[in-house]
Structure formats: structure tokens, C-alpha cells
Design an enzyme around this catalytic site. Structure first.
Site, PDB file in Angstrom:
ATOM      1  N   LYS A 153       2.906   4.795   0.843  1.00 22.63           N
ATOM      2  CA  LYS A 153       2.040   4.423   1.963  1.00 22.63           C
ATOM      3  C   LYS A 153       1.442   3.039   1.719  1.00 22.63           C
ATOM      4  CE  LYS A 153      -1.746   6.115   4.853  1.00 22.63           C
ATOM      5  NZ  LYS A 153      -2.652   7.236   5.171  1.00 22.63           N
ATOM      6  N   SER A 200      -2.982   8.167   9.925  1.00 21.76           N
ATOM      7  CA  SER A 200      -2.525   6.858   9.504  1.00 21.76           C
ATOM      8  C   SER A 200      -1.239   6.893   8.682  1.00 21.76           C
ATOM      9  CB  SER A 200      -3.630   6.173   8.686  1.00 21.76           C
ATOM     10  OG  SER A 200      -3.899   6.874   7.489  1.00 21.76           O
ATOM     11  N   SER A 223      -5.299  11.975   8.544  1.00 23.86           N
ATOM     12  CA  SER A 223      -4.174  11.059   8.404  1.00 23.86           C
ATOM     13  C   SER A 223      -2.938  11.628   7.734  1.00 23.86           C
ATOM     14  CB  SER A 223      -4.623   9.797   7.670  1.00 23.86           C
ATOM     15  OG  SER A 223      -5.492   9.039   8.472  1.00 23.86           O
TER      16      SER A 223
END
Length: 479
Positions: free
Chosen positions: A81, A156, A180
Site C-alpha cells: 500500500k 483507502s 479502509s
């Protein structure tokens, strides 16, 4: 049963590599080919480094051939990520302010993933500073939903979930403050766990003692979530909140028998948040699955009223704490919603933060008492199905206006405010083919039990087996 290499589970691939049934290079090449085939449509993986990945794959094969001891993720490709630091790759956090930033140390979760033998091939796309559950930014652009390219992938950890569902990587790391890990898992028909704070220790982290933001796995099935947790969970002195239990607890046998389990559920959090009818109907339909599995199912929900103020205040405080210096230097190139949230943090007074902590105290003990009666609480992950990717966020839900970019995320961030573990697991599709998920919330620190319930539900339904059409191709199989 044969399946494409890039749709094999992480555990299947790990076993095939370590038994020399297939080479790490073949596994990495298959995933790189899948990235070339699908990523141009969805924009999930960024900062890809193919040559470096293949060099590391060859090194992994040589190490195995030499008889050296290898880790459980040996030879498996992963993209990290973009909010997480990984040496050799930029960590832009989706912001122009950091577009040229290359970290000099791995984040703790990345350190553990690499130590277990995984090969980092790139990064996964995020919204700017991971704020918002829709993945877009000025550095890399929008990540799109592979089940409908006009829709959001969530966020996210949007790039992570899309990459996993499309077979570009077998599993991914995510993070979750307001949902997220859970939103993108739900929107992409994969599994996302928000672990208990401290279960997966975080370092470096500015808000050292805050339990709001956590890190966790995104996988195509629950068994792989167990597998990933066995590596990324476990104590570390660099994280003072870390739980003193080893990650190996997630390798224990899974008793899939849920008979007698006490399940509470609510489609609208006891009527305090708006939820689209398609989402309500989907959750109601899943309750029969739990009944058929022998659970006692009852509609009930704890009072979560205080969660709104708790989350809004402590989120704003943590954002300001984490990004204040960057904000002062680069405010003019940051997105308006991030500016609003950071300025909200700057406007807070000590009395505001103190009040939020008092409310969190009340909330925690009310939830604790609730779970003395029930073993799990089932809720929708999202109040809406995946929405138009041209919007930053839904401005209205079931006729109720959303005031800001996170108002529509209450179904996840109310649970974040409480701090209990929560799992997003696929629960089917809307009439127009958009994925949905249910959220399984467990008692304090009962991460294993939450995963076990999700595993049993998954085995009974098989919703998570349906992959997006653009990612499908019949080649490169292992048996």
C-alpha cells in the site's frame, strides 16, 4: 482441480513453490502478465518494478535449491500500500507533496512480509494520505472497480483490493482507520480485516498510542487472511500497544462449527444511520445462512450514538498530528477534503479531545456489555453499493444529505471508534452485478473468532469465488 496461477490462493502458491512444483519466477511472471493485462483498465498497481521482481524471484529459487530455510511467503509477489514505507519504492501517499519521496527503512508490516520471503513488486494506489473511501489522487489518478469500470473501487486500500480480486497479487497489506480495509474488500468481492488495535503493530507511527488506525490483510478468501495474519501479527516493542500473542495463533485449526453461536444483526445500526435498500436486503438475506448454520439470530444493535463525535474528533486530531508539517509546506496542492479535515484538527481544544475520550469510555463499556450476550454482531460494510467513480463521495443516502466526505462512512467508522475487530466478507451482488459485503464484528480482541465466523459463512455461500470478467483468461495453470 486446476486453476490459473494468478487465481490460486496464497497458501496454494506458497506450498507449490516450496515443494518445487512451480518456481518463484513462474509465479512472479504469471502475476506480472496479469498486471499487464488488467492494470491498464483499473489502475490498481503503481510504481511497478518488473525487472527487480524477476531478479528477486530468481534469487528465491536459488535459495530454495540450495536447501536454505525459507519463510512462509517465500517467492510470493506482493504490492505494498502506497501509504506504507518499502525501501526501493516511492511512498507518495497519493500526494504531490511526496511524489519523489523514497523511504530509507521498511515499515514494520513490510519488514515482516519481506522477512517471510515475499517479493515486493510495486505499490498499490490510495487516496491522498489515505483520507476517504474512494481511491483517486493527483499523482496516479483514479482506481476503478473491475466489476464495473464506471464505479469506485473504495478506499483507502482501493488499489490493494482491486489488485487482489483481479489476480495481480495473491494478497495485500491494507490499513484501516475509518474502514479502509473493509470498504474496498466489500466493493471488490474480497476479504478485508480490521484487526484489534495492537494485533498488527505499527511502526513508524506519529500517534503512537492511538488505537484508531490499524493495519491488516486483504485476501481473496478467509483462509489466506489467517495465513497472512500469522506473519504480520505479533508483539513488537516499537509499538507500545502491540498485543503480547504471537502471530502463530492464526495457524491453529479452524473449527467451522457455529452451532449455538449467538448472532445479533442490524441493517441500519438500530435506525441511527441511513442505508440504501439494496444493502439492507442483502444483509437480511444472509441471516438465513447463519440460521441454517445453527446460530441463534436476533435483530439487535448496541447504542453507538457517541461513536460519531468520538471518531470525528479523534480522526481530525490524528490527521493534524501526523501531517501538520507537510500541510504547512504544501497546503496549496492538497485536496480540499484533506485540508478541511486537517484544519478541523487544528481547531480542536483540549476540552474537545477530553470529551471524546470520555464518550469513548462510555461507548467501550456499553459494547463490552453487549458482547456478554452475543458472540458476534453482523452489520453492512457500506451504506451504499459502489458509487460513481466521478464523484468524490455519495452526497445523499436514502434521501439523507451527507455533509462531508466521510459522513457516508459511518457503517465502518462507528466500529473503528469502538476498537473491536471487524471483518468484511463477500455477501453477494446487487441486481446490476456490484459486489456487497457483510461486516462481522466480534468482542474485544477476538480476531481469531471473527475470522472463524467469516470462514464458515464463506464456505457456506461461495460468494467470493466470482472474479471480474476483465481479469479472466484460461492459461498458466497449476493442479
Amino acid at each position: 482441480m486446476e486453476k490459473a496461477i494468478y487465481f490460486s490462493t496464497a497458501q496454494e502458491l506458497a506450498k507449490a513453490i516450496q515443494t518445487r512444483q512451480i518456481s518463484a519466477r513462474e509465479v512472479v511472471e504469471a502475476h506480472l502478465e496479469q498486471i499487464r493485462r488488467t492494470n491498464p483498465h483499473v489502475n490498481a498497481i503503481v510504481s511497478l518494478s518488473e525487472e527487480k521482481a524477476l531478479i528477486e524471484a530468481d534469487q528465491a529459487d536459488k535459495k530454495l535449491a540450495s536447501g536454505e530455510k525459507v519463510g512462509p511467503f517465500h517467492g510470493l509477489p506482493i504490492a505494498i500500500k502506497d501509504t506504507h514505507q518499502a525501501v526501493g519504492f516511492p511512498a507518495t501517499k497519493g500526494s504531490l507533496a511526496l511524489k519523489d519521496y523514497f523511504p530509507t527503512q521498511d515499515e514494520l508490516i513490510v519488514e515482516r512480509i519481506r522477512h517471510a520471503g515475499a517479493i515486493v513488486i510495486g505499490k498499490t494506489n490510495v487516496p491522498e494520505f489515505a483520507t476517504g473511501a474512494h481511491t483517486f489522487n493527483k499523482v496516479f489518478g483514479v482506481t476503478r472497480n473491475p466489476y464495473d469500470l464506471s464505479r469506485t473501487a473504495g478506499g483507502s486500500s482501493g488499489g490493494a483490493a482491486v489488485a487482489v480480486t483481479c489476480g495481480m497479487i495473491p494478497f495485500a497489506d491494507g490499513s484501516d482507520m475509518g474502514g479502509s480495509c473493509r470498504y474496498p474488500a466489500s466493493f471488490n468481492n474480497v476479504v478485508g480485516l480490521r484487526p484489534s488495535p495492537g494485533r498488527v503493530p505499527s511502526y513508524p507511527k506519529a500517534a503512537l498510542y492511538s488505537p484508531m488506525a490499524v493495519q491488516g490483510p486483504i485476501t481473496r478468501n478467509v483462509a489466506d487472511a489467517f495465513f497472512m495474519m500469522s506473519v504480520i501479527a505479533g508483539p513488537d516493542d516499537r509499538s507500545p500497544l502491540s498485543i503480547d500473542e504471537p502471530g502463530s495463533i492464526f495457524l491453529a485449526p479452524i473449527d467451522a462449527n457455529l452451532k449455538g453461536l449467538r448472532i445479533a444483526y442490524s441493517a441500519d445500526f438500530g435506525g441511527i444511520i441511513p442505508v440504501e435498500q439494496a444493502v439492507k436486503n442483502n444483509l437480511q438475506d444472509q441471516m438465513k445462512v447463519f440460521s441454517d448454520l445453527g446460530c441463534y439470530v436476533e435483530e439487535a444493535c448496541p447504542d453507538l450514538t457517541e461513536a460519531e463525535e468520538v471518531f470525528q474528533v479523534l480522526r481530525a486530531w490524528e490527521i493534524e498530528l501526523s501531517y501538520s508539517e507537510l500541510f504547512d509546506r504544501f497546503r496549496e496542492i492538497m485536496k480540499p477534503s484533506f485540508i478541511w479535515n486537517l484544519e478541523k484538527g487544528r481547531a480542536l481544544r483540549g476540552i474537545d479531545i477530553g470529551r471524546a475520550e470520555k464518550l469513548r469510555y462510555q461507548l467501550y463499556h456499553r459494547i463490552r456489555a453487549f458482547f456478554e450476550k452475543y458472540d458476534a454482531l453482523i452489520l453492512p460494510v457500506s451504506q451504499v453499493p459502489p458509487f460513481d467513480a466521478d464523484l468524490e463521495y455519495p452526497t445523499e443516502i436514502a434521501g439523507v444529505k451527507m455533509e462531508n466526505y466521510i459522513d457516508w462512512m459511518r457503517s465502518c467508522y462507528y466500529i473503528s471508534a469502538v476498537g473491536n475487530p471487524a471483518l468484511s466478507v463477500p455477501s453477494g451482488f446487487t441486481s446490476d452485478g456490484l459486489p456487497l459485503g457483510i461486516q462481522i464484528v466480534g468482542p474485544h480482541r477476538k480476531d481469531f473468532d471473527v475470522l472463524k465466523i467469516g470462514y464458515t459463512f464463506e464456505q457456506a455461500t461461495d460468494y467470493g469465488l466470482q472474479r471480474p470478467k476483465l481479469a479472466l483468461k484460461d492459461d498458466l495453470h497449476i493442479s
